[in-house]
Write a protein that holds these residues in place. Structure first.
Motif: not given
Length: 200
Positions: A21-32
């Motif tokens: 599913v296309d589900a991008p994070l909002p700009l400026g966020l990342r996952i670690r």
């Protein structure tokens, strides 16, 4: 904030196959993944949405359930962070017993109250399912309850199905009670969506 006056019943969901599913994070966020000290931040997040009576109890829960296997925690505990490394959401790609087997089980999708409504939970759930797919771990189970009906709809839209009888870990499947409760909560369109994503 979740409405905890809604009756609590166990809802068991299962995702049998990977559905990108296309589900991008909002700009400026990342996952670690987990780093030492994140357990305390996780505890504050969970306390903020009312899942634990105190941050200290939430912290103790994380330590006892996840940090007994620190290598697994480093691999499986995911956090959404801002550019300043502030944790604003979390989800855990864990595993639980199912009879004599071990199965993938998604734990504790949580987004800080002030960050909700920005599709962060959707993006994080997708990231966790991507990780399970990369690891070859399928199906994926999860446990939820009627007061989390907003999250339940999110899960269904990413490939999960409500289970009428199947279960995992120690959970009793309370499908009948849960579905009766949800019918009284959901608007007609969402109710039909739920029925469409229920195991026959």
């Amino acid at each position: 904030m979740l409405d905890r006056m809604i009756p609590y019943y166990n809802i068991i969901c299962k995702c049998d196959r990977y559905c990108p599913v296309d589900a991008p994070l909002p700009l400026g966020l990342r996952i670690r993944t987990w780093q030492p000290g994140d357990e305390k931040v996780w505890a504050r997040l969970e306390y903020a949405i009312g899942d634990f009576p105190s941050p200290e109890e939430a912290d103790a829960y994380f330590v006892s359930h996840y940090l007994k296997q620190p290598k697994e925690a480093e691999k499986r505990c995911f956090f959404v962070v801002t550019e300043r490394n502030e944790v604003i959401a979390s989800c855990i790609a864990w595993r639980d017993r199912k009879g004599a087997q071990t199965v993938a089980s998604l734990h504790w999708l949580v987004v800080a109250p002030e960050q909700q409504g920005k599709k962060i939970g959707k993006a994080l759930c997708r990231h966790v399912l991507d990780a399970y797919n990369d690891w070859g771990e399928c199906p994926v189970y999860l446990h939820t309850q009627p007061w989390s009906y907003v999250a339940l709809l999110l899960y269904l839209r990413q490939g999960f199905q409500v289970q009428k009888t199947d279960t995992f870990a120690q959970y009793e499947n309370q499908y009948t009670q849960a579905i009766d409760t949800l019918q009284s909560l959901l608007p007609p369109a969402q109710w039909q969506e739920l029925l469409m994503h229920t195991d026959p």
